[in-house]
Structures are given as C-alpha cells and as structure tokens.
Design an enzyme around this catalytic site. Structure first.
Site, PDB file in Angstrom:
ATOM      1  N   GLU A   1       0.878  -1.175   0.000  1.00  0.00           N
ATOM      2  CA  GLU A   1       0.000   0.000   0.000  1.00  0.00           C
ATOM      3  C   GLU A   1       0.904   1.209   0.000  1.00  0.00           C
ATOM      4  O   GLU A   1       1.693   1.389   0.939  1.00  0.00           O
ATOM      5  CB  GLU A   1      -0.873   0.005   1.246  1.00  0.00           C
ATOM      6  CG  GLU A   1      -2.005  -0.983   1.188  1.00  0.00           C
ATOM      7  CD  GLU A   1      -2.881  -0.872   2.421  1.00  0.00           C
ATOM      8  OE1 GLU A   1      -3.265   0.248   2.782  1.00  0.00           O
ATOM      9  OE2 GLU A   1      -3.147  -1.919   3.028  1.00  0.00           O
TER      10      GLU A   1
ATOM     11  N   CYS B   1      -2.043   8.362   4.132  1.00  0.00           N
ATOM     12  CA  CYS B   1      -1.992   8.166   2.678  1.00  0.00           C
ATOM     13  C   CYS B   1      -3.308   8.590   2.050  1.00  0.00           C
ATOM     14  O   CYS B   1      -3.369   8.911   0.877  1.00  0.00           O
ATOM     15  CB  CYS B   1      -1.616   6.737   2.324  1.00  0.00           C
ATOM     16  SG  CYS B   1      -2.648   5.533   3.120  1.00  0.00           S
TER      17      CYS B   1
END
Ligand code: FAD
Length: 1006
Positions: free
Chosen positions: A760, A794
C-alpha cells in the site's frame, strides 16, 4: 408537594378537550392546502420519496444562483417522478421547459419564490428592521417574543465575530424600540407584571468555532468570551437571555456555560438567565435534578425551558453509525412521559426555578397547566412558548387559556434559514408529530390526549423485540466495527488523561527485539522521541542487524511448518484474544501514539479501534475461508478446494497508523497460517513493541511472530531478499514500495517460491467541490481530510478542485477556517493540529511548503506555530495550482494543500484523475447527476460522496488503491486474506468396485 396522579389525569383530559374545542376548525397555516406550502406538505406526507427529494431540494436552493443551475437541479430532483409532483413543480420540470426559454425562466422563478416564501413563513425577518416590525406586530397581537439569530456552527472565528456583531445589531435595533412598547397584560415595564419584554435566545456553538467535547474547558471559555458581552448588553436592556441546547456533543459545555454565567460575581444578582433541556435525552431527568440542587446550593434563582428536542433523527443515526448507546428515547411516548415528569419536578421547585414549557402538543401543554394548578404555582413562575410560523391555533388557544405565550422568532439570512426550514419541515411531517396527527390527519381526540404512559405500554407491547446481534459461523457474532470514542463522556476524557500520565512514567525504557519468543538485546539502539518535544525519549529500541534478521527468519520458517496446520478456527481465536487485550488497554495504547507519533486523542483512539477491527474481521474471514469447499458435484468424485498459508511473511509497517496497519497486516498473515517477522517503523517502534506484547499475551506460539525493529539501511535488504520469505506486506512510501517489488522479483539462490508483494503506497488525493456543495460540510470535510494528524495519512486530501461559480466563497471560508485551527502539542486536546512525526519529515515538508509557495499564491501559511524545538511545520494552503505543477503531482505527507480551479465537473474530474496515484478521492455535490458521474469517472480505490477522503473503516470502507498507490487487494475487505494463502485442490475418486458413497450435495440419487 406530592400530586394525586389519578385526580390529575381527568383534569388534563378535560383541559385538552376544552383546548381543542376553543380552536375547532382551525389549522396551522403550514397544513393549509389552499396554499402552496400546504400542498407541498401534503405531498410530502403521502410520498416518502418526494419528501426526501423535496427537502433536499429546499436545502440546496440557496446555492442555485443561476437560472441554468436551478433548471438543472429541478430536472435532476423531480424530472422522473411525474406522478407525485405538485403541479407547480411539475410545470417547472416539464421536458420542454429546460435549457432556457421564457416559460422555463418564469416557472423557475415561481418555484424559487414559493420556497423562499415558505422559509419566510418561519422567519420573522431577514433584516433587523423587519424583525423589529414583526415583533411589534406580535406584541400588538398579545404575544411575547424570543429573538434568535439564524446561523449555526460557524467554521471559523471570523464568522463567530460576524455572528456576534449580528446579535449586537439586532439588540441595538430592539433597544431603540423597546422603550416604546407597552407591557403585555400589565402596567409598568414588565410583561405580565414579571417578565422582561426583551427575550433573546443564543446558540452556544455559534460563538466558538473550535468547540469540541474533548476540550470542555477550552470550549466553555471560547464560548463564554463572546456570549458574556451579549448577556451584559441584554442585562443593560433589562432583558432575558436563554441558552439554547443543540446536539448532544454541546450539552455538557452548555450546562457548564450556564452555571458559569449565572454564578459570575457580576451577574449573580440578575435572575433573567435561562437554559434549555431536551426531554428526549435519557440523561435529562438527572441533569435537571442536578441543576436544581446546584441552584439551591448556590442560592441562585434559575429558569428552564423544557423542550422535547429537535435533533432526534441525527442523534439516533450518529449513535448507530458510531456503535454508541442511543442517548435518546426511542419510543415517542417516552419523550412525552419524560416531559411530564420533568415538568412536574421543575414546577415543584418553582420557588427557585422559573419554567418555560415549549411544546405544540396539547396533551403536553394541558399537563403543565393542570400540574401547575395542582401545585399552586403562581402564574408568574411559568409560561408557554411556541415557534413562530407554526401551530397558530395552539398559540391562539394558549393565549386564551394561559395568556403568557411567547413566540420563538428566528431572524436572519435565508441561507441558514433554509437549514432551519428543513428542520421544521421534517418536524411537521414526521409520523410522530403531534401537529401532523392533530391537524393533518385528524387523529381521534382520545388518542391525542391519551396519557403517554398508556401509549408507551401499548407501543412497547407492539414493538418487536430487538433482534440482538446476528450470529455468524462458528458461533461468533457477525463483524461490527468497534465503537468510536465518545468524548462527551467524562470517563473517556479522564481515561486518556490518566493514560498519558502512565505512559509518560514509562518513558526512556529500553525495548529489546523479540525473536522466537525470546528477548534479544543489541548494542545498537534507536531513540524514539516525542515529536512535540524531541528531548523527551519515549523509548530506546534495540536494532536488529543482518544476523538477528537471519535468526528470526530461520525460527519463523520452523514455526510456520507447524502453525500452517493449526485449525483455522484456533488461529482465529488468537486474533480474537488479541482484540480483547487491545480493548482492555485502549487508553494506554492510544496515549502512547499521542506521545510517540503526535496523533490527536481521537485519531489515536481511532487507530486502536481499527486495529481491533482488523483482528475481529480477519478472524471471521478465516473462519469463512477455512472450511474446504466442494467443487462441482460429479458423482463418484470428491473435489475439495482449500487454502494454506504461503510461508514466512515479512511485515514492514508504517508509523502513521502504527498499530492499526501493522496489526492488520500481521493478523492477516498469522490467521492464514503464516509466520511473521515484523519490522515496525523506527518512528513508532515502541507502539510496535506493544503489538508483540499483545500477541504473546494472546497465546500466539513463539516464533510465529517476531518483533524485529531495525534500520532499513542495515537489515532491510536482508529481510526482503531472503530466500525463505514468501510474502512481503508493506505499507509506506511509493519509493520504498517500488524498491521492495524490484528486490522481491529477483530469485535468490535456494529460493523455492515466487515472492508475493502486497504494497500500500501513496496518494495525491483530491476533493472536488461542486458549485452546489454544502459549504459547511465541505469545508469541515476538507479541513479534517487535509490537516487531521497533520496530513500524514496516505488518504489525506492534498488537492482541492473547486468549481468556478463557488470558488471565491469556498476559498475565503476555507482560508479563514484554517487560520482558526489551534496548533500545538497533540497531548493538549484543544489543539487540532500537532507536530509532524520527526525532524526529517519536518525538513522534507518544509521544502514542499517552499515549493507550494513558489508555484502557487499563498492563501494561508501559519507561522504562528510553537517555536520550542517541536517538529512543527506551517499549515499551508496555496491557490492558482495547475495540474502539471509538482505540488499537484508529488505526495507531500504533510499539511500542505493545493487549491485548483475548474470550469465545470468534467474538467474537475480530469484534474482529479491527472496523477499517477489512485487511492482516495471525494466530492461534495448536491447534484444527483454529478454524483453519478463521479461514481463512474473519479477513478480511485476509495471514493467518498459528500464526506471527507479519510477515516476508512474496516469492512464498511475496505481500503486500498491502484496505479502507483499500491498493489494488492483492499485491506479490511473480503479478498484481502486470499493474498496470504495458496489455494489447493484435492480430487478423490470415491468409486470402489463400482460403489460410490452418496455425498452431501450429490443429486445423482433420487
Ligand atoms: C419555543 C421553542 C424553543 C425551542 N428550543 C429548542 C432548543 O433549544 N433545542 C432543541 O433541541 N429544540 C428546541 N425546540 C424544538 C423542540 O424540541 C421541538 O419543536 C419539539 O421537540 C417538538 O415537540 P412538541 O412537543 O411540540 O411536539 P410532539 O409532536 O409532541 O413531539 C415531537 C418530538 O418528540 C420526539 N420524538 C419524535 N420521535 C421520537 C421517538 N421515536 N422516540 C422518542 N422521542 C421522539 C422528538 O423530540 C420530536 O421533536 C424548541 C421549540 C420551541 C417551541
């Protein structure tokens, strides 16, 4: 004084009947079908779909400033619902009417003016002069008034100042006039001989944009600063001020505000200060009792307005969404009963408490009248209040019976007025509404006046027993998210405060590696420090070298061979145990994050909740996937499909969700039957140690999980390249993620398996602000998405793409709101933004701040940040950014926001999709078509409509992106575990000598 309830009840009924008789044949104007509003209300009550569309349309109307946008929205909201639309709207939505033309223009104008007219029905004026004129008329008709300035929850301090100025303006206008008014039903200067003529309501939340339950003290102080001068002004006019009560999150600070203002030395002698209590709250009865005893102790006369409460739906939804206990009664009659009980309590204390009964319900009103009589309460100690524009017959009836009636009169702009209108429309059209039942549906008098206790008993008996939690496989309840923290509860605030002290007492300890269940100390240690104060060492963490890495991997390989064959249910149980340990230690685990990485209290608490969710969810997912699945049902053959763990998994965790993401990746690997070597980030290794401690306490066999903090430059490659590593689960930057993939792709000597990389990585997430977006929500959402935890997620928003027509309004409000954010150590809950994670991050973000300021025009650059050596960076917002600029393309991981302008929705989507990332995105829009377009064309892993871009929850918002945002399936989603396992299939021929046993599912034997 006690009351004989059985003697009272017939009197209440008789009073109610008499009341109804006195207004026979009359109906509130809102239900008058001869008028446009009445027609619309009638449609809304008959057709739920129309009601939703209509009320949403009313909500967006003030934003539809051009004829084009008005036409488009009418078509989008009503165009395809021909049958149920009142004529006036149907004409406007006719096929030929759109896209211009005189007919359309005339009809659109009619629709706008009808709705604005409907709003004006509830508002006494848009200007101070109109309000004063309206009040004068009301007084002529024999009613008192309460003036309330519209406008809720300002987003910044400038708006609070403007709101304050608005109050001063209307007070000045009233002051100039009120001397001329004769007292109502009395001589002298007081209405009814005892009540101030001027009566003003204030909403606390509107006076301090940073009010929040977690910071009770700061919130009360912030509100007090602006409310106190208003009170002083009202006092100077000899008036009365009532502090309204809003959503539950403001309850505690409102009560505290009231007490402080009421008992302030300079105000103690002035009795005309009231507060509102809402009977739908389960806590209100004890709250009122507490205030009454406070008043006695302080020897201060008080005043209470008792309402049922205006936010029932939202309190219920909010509690359900967050997994909290529902704070309001759930059967309507319970709120009615509470009103009767609490009214009695207040009337019994009439010597110290003046009472205002605010209700349109004739049963509720009759109860108050008769209870007051039974208790011999003097007239001067209680009065009745109703809302302006509603329930005209009720106010008239009250005027006849009780005389002392006051109308609550909102005044101000139509934009907040529309929000107020929607609340009133909802209230009037609710199935449970007394007004609807009495005047629109003509319910039987007996039922309308029935003792709510009887109604309650009947409804309780008819109510289905709560379903209880649904059960899933293996006797475990189905997954639900862990409740979010509710800082309105004092124990939650105290829990965090105590835990912070406790964690601080442990500062400076040394944390060993844990390899194969054994503590391993190394001479190399790395200090993890408090980013708000780098001289505070949270812990010294031992650092693995290549040797320790190889040792851990060798033990992991050994442990894997046994662990992969442990039953899936047994593996899941370890996760459930770990979840319960985290639940037990939530405050401590949260406090550690506040101090080690600088998370705000709610952010830190949320991280622990998410970690628990991962454990609970993946445990259940493994139970689901753990039973072999029969493939096909060919007779004489048994084919079984099942999974086995891939092997040794290297988990490389991030610092920004130090427990949640690490726990998620580790738990997924473990429950699938893999052994994990976990390398936490160097910036959050003390949190990481907590995870090791929890797995150990949960009974995970030694070697299945090793805790291996280490410097990437020293042992990173040794971990990733090792031939025994089968899976690498990584969350972090794109640069490191890509490097890991490259390294993992190379087959090492002795390697027997292709490595699987789940990575990720980053995002350059955008939020689109459509020209009809609800700016109150959009700005709150953008601020939270961009600056909570300093933008170090993020999923954080780093680009806002604003449509041209709304650009100036959005940008100016956003900039002001960003200037109002309080910045300082996250340990202090009054701060909404804290330090970034360390000095390196600080230096890197500062470069981007400079870049942003050179590429764009600075809107906000907060240089008023602590200069005490903490890792602070200025919150920065720049505009005039175009899509090719670096600040529009590169991930910053800090509080730097780029604003971009778009001509229309197509251009906005084009800009949104113009980076190589595809992680999260959001759009604020009230156009159904634009939302639909975004659903299809806003190409990101997680898209949010009318909410911020952060805060994904396990299962509900299974999380992860594509393109350069990551490889692998969504964490917290149904495919995630499959990445950690190899599927196997075993096919058995079950025919022996022509005999085939019948298996479950076989359909070849009749
Ligand atoms: C002068 C005045 C001032 C006001 N000030 C405030 C204020 O400061 N803060 C505020 O919140 N409200 C305030 N209100 C609004 C008030 O709360 C609503 O108007 C009121 O709840 C409607 O109650 P009723 O007795 O007129 O009508 P009813 O029809 O008898 O009651 C409706 C109310 O019952 C409750 N209810 C509905 N469904 C359920 C259910 N399933 N279970 C339990 N309870 C249910 C809700 O509170 C709903 O509003 C004020 C009202 C007036 C008249």
């Amino acid at each position: 004084m006690a009351i004989d309830a059985s003697a009272l009840e017939p009197k209440i009924i008789a009073r109610g009947k008499e009341f109804f008789q006195s207004i026979a044949g009359e109906a509130p104007s809102i239900f008058n079908k001869g008028w446009w509003t009445g027609k619309v209300m009638d449609w809304a009550m008959q057709n739920e779909d129309f009601k939703v569309q209509m009320f949403r349309f009313v909500d967006v109307l003030p934003y539809l400033t051009t004829s084009e946008s008005l036409s488009r929205h009418i078509e989008e909201y009503f165009g395809d619902k021909d049958a149920n639309i009142p004529d006036v709207l149907k004409w406007g939505a006719g096929k030929t009417g759109f896209g211009g033309g005189l007919v359309a223009m005339v009809l659109n104008k009619a629709i706008r003016s009808n709705i604005e007219g409907m709003a004006r029905q509830f508002i006494i004026g848009e200007k101070a002069s109109e309000a004063v004129k309206g009040i004068r008329q009301l007084r002529k008709d024999g009613f008192g008034f309460i003036i309330d300035l519209l406008g809720e929850a300002p987003l910044n301090e400038k708006e609070c100042d403007e709101y304050y100025d608005g109050y001063m303006e209307i007070l000045n206008a009233i002051q100039a006039e009120c001397k001329k008014w004769d007292a109502l039903d009395a001589t002298g200067d007081l209405d009814w001989g005892t009540s101030p003529k001027v009566n003003v309501a204030v909403k606390p939340s509107a006076f301090f944009s940073q009010a929040k339950p977690v910071d009770l003290e700061g919130s009360v102080e912030g509100i007090y600063r602006r409310v106190e001068p208003i009170y002083r002004k009202i006092k100077e006019m000899g008036g009365f001020m009532c502090i309204d009560v809003e959503q539950l999150k403001y309850r505690e600070m409102t009560i505290e505000l009231y007490k402080r203002l009421r008992s302030a030395p300079e105000h103690r002698d002035y009795p005309h200060l009231g507060i509102v209590y809402q009977c739908y709250l389960k806590s209100t009865e004890s709250d009122v009792a507490e205030l009454l005893s406070w008043a006695r102790k302080e020897n201060l006369p008080i005043s209470i307005r008792l309402v049922k409460g205006a936010y029932w739906d939202s309190e219920t939804v909010l509690a359900k969404q967050n997994g909290w206990d529902i704070p309001v009664w759930t059967i309507k009659a319970e709120s009615d009963m509470a009103h009767e009980r609490i009214s009695r309590m207040i009337l019994q204390n009439h010597d110290i408490c003046h009472f205002a009964c605010a209700s349109h319900n004739i049963r509720t009103i009759s109860n108050v009248i008769e209870t007051a009589k039974a208790l011999n309460v003097p007239d001067s100690r209680y009065e009745f209040q109703v809302l302006y524009g509603m329930a005209e017959p009720v106010r008239k009836g009250l005027r006849n019976v009780a005389k002392r009636v006051r109308l609550y009169c909102p005044y101000g702009d139509l934009i907040p007025g529309m929000a107020y209108l929607v609340r009133r429309l909802l209230e009037n059209t609710a199935n449970e509404s007394f007004l609807r039942q009495s005047f629109a549906e003509g319910a039987e008098l007996e039922r309308l006046l029935e003792n709510p206790e009887a109604t309650y008993k009947r409804e309780l008996a008819a109510k289905k027993a709560p379903a209880g939690r649904k059960m899933g496989p293996a006797g475990y309840p189905v997954f639900t998210n862990e409740p979010g923290v509710d800082f309105t509860i004092p124990a939650a605030r105290a829990g965090m405060k105590n835990a912070l002290e406790k964690v601080r007492r442990d500062f400076g300890k040394t944390y060993p590696l844990i390899i194969g269940g054994k503590e391993v100390k190394t001479s190399d240690t790395l200090n993890s420090y408090n980013p708000a104060n780098p001289s505070e060492i949270v812990g010294a963490v031992c650092q693995a070298g290549v040797k320790e890495t190889q040792d851990a991997l060798a033990l992991a390989r050994k442990a894997y061979l046994e662990w992969r064959d442990v039953e899936p249910l047994e593996r899941a149980k370890v996760l459930f145990k770990a979840a319960s340990i985290m639940r037990r230690d939530t405050y401590e685990l949260s406090a550690l994050q506040v101090l080690e990485v600088g998370k705000q209290w709610d952010q830190a608490y949320g991280d622990i909740g998410e970690a628990i969710d991962f454990l609970e969810y993946y445990g259940r997912e493994m139970i689901r996937l753990g039973s072999p699945r029969r493939m096909g049902n060919a007779p004489g053959e048994m084919n079984q499909y099942f999974y086995q763990g891939k092997g040794v998994t290297a988990v490389i965790g991030p610092w920004n969700f130090p427990l949640a993401i690490s726990a998620g990746m580790c738990a997924a690997a473990i429950v699938c039957g893999n052994a994990v070597v976990y390398k936490p980030s160097g910036l959050s290794s003390v949190v990481g140690y907590g995870l090791a401690r929890i797995f150990k306490e949960a009974g995970l066999p030694d070697g299945v999980f090793s805790y291996l903090p280490g410097r990437g430059s020293v042992m990173g490659d040794a971990l990733v390249e090792h031939p025994d590593v089968s899976v690498i689960a990584f969350t972090g930057s794109m640069e490191v993620g890509l490097r890991i993939q490259e390294k993992a792709a190379k087959v090492q000597p002795g390697q027997v398996q292709c490595k699987k990389v789940i990575a990720e990585m980053g995002g350059k997430n955008a939020i689109i602000i459509d020209d009809d977006a609800d700016l109150d929500e959009a700005i709150t959402g953008v601020l939270y998405s961009a600056f909570a935890f300093q933008g170090q997620k993020c999923s954080a928003c780093s680009r806002v793409i604003v449509l041209d027509p709304i650009y100036d309004r959005f940008v100016s409000r956003l900039a002001e709101a960003a200037k109002s954010i309080k910045i300082g150590p996250s340990e202090d809950p009054s701060n909404a933004m804290g330090p970034v994670v360390d000095k390196a991050a600080q230096a890197s973000i500062m470069k981007y701040v400079d870049l942003a300021c050179s590429e764009g025009k600075v809107l906000v650059k907060r240089t008023d940040i602590p200069a005490d050596g903490g890792c602070y960076v200025p919150l920065t917002i720049v505009e005039n950014i175009t899509k090719s600029m670096r600040i529009a393309q590169e991930e910053v991981f800090g509080p730097v926001l780029a604003i971009m302008r778009a001509k229309n929705i197509d251009e906005a989507l084009d800009i949104a999709n113009s980076t190589r990332f595809a992680l999260t995105g959001a759009i604020y829009s009230r156009s159904p078509k634009h939302l639909e377009k975004a659903r299809k064309e806003f190409r990101v892993g997680n898209l949010y409509l009318n909410k911020g871009s952060t805060g994904a929850m396990v299962e509900r918002h299974a999380f992860g992106g594509f393109n350069m945002s990551g490889v692998g399936s969504k964490s917290g989603g149904p495919d995630y575990l499959l990445q950690f396992m190899d599927p196997r299939l075993v096919s058995e021929n079950t025919i022996r000598r022509g005999f085939a046993p019948v298996e479950e599912g076989d359909d070849w034997v009749e």
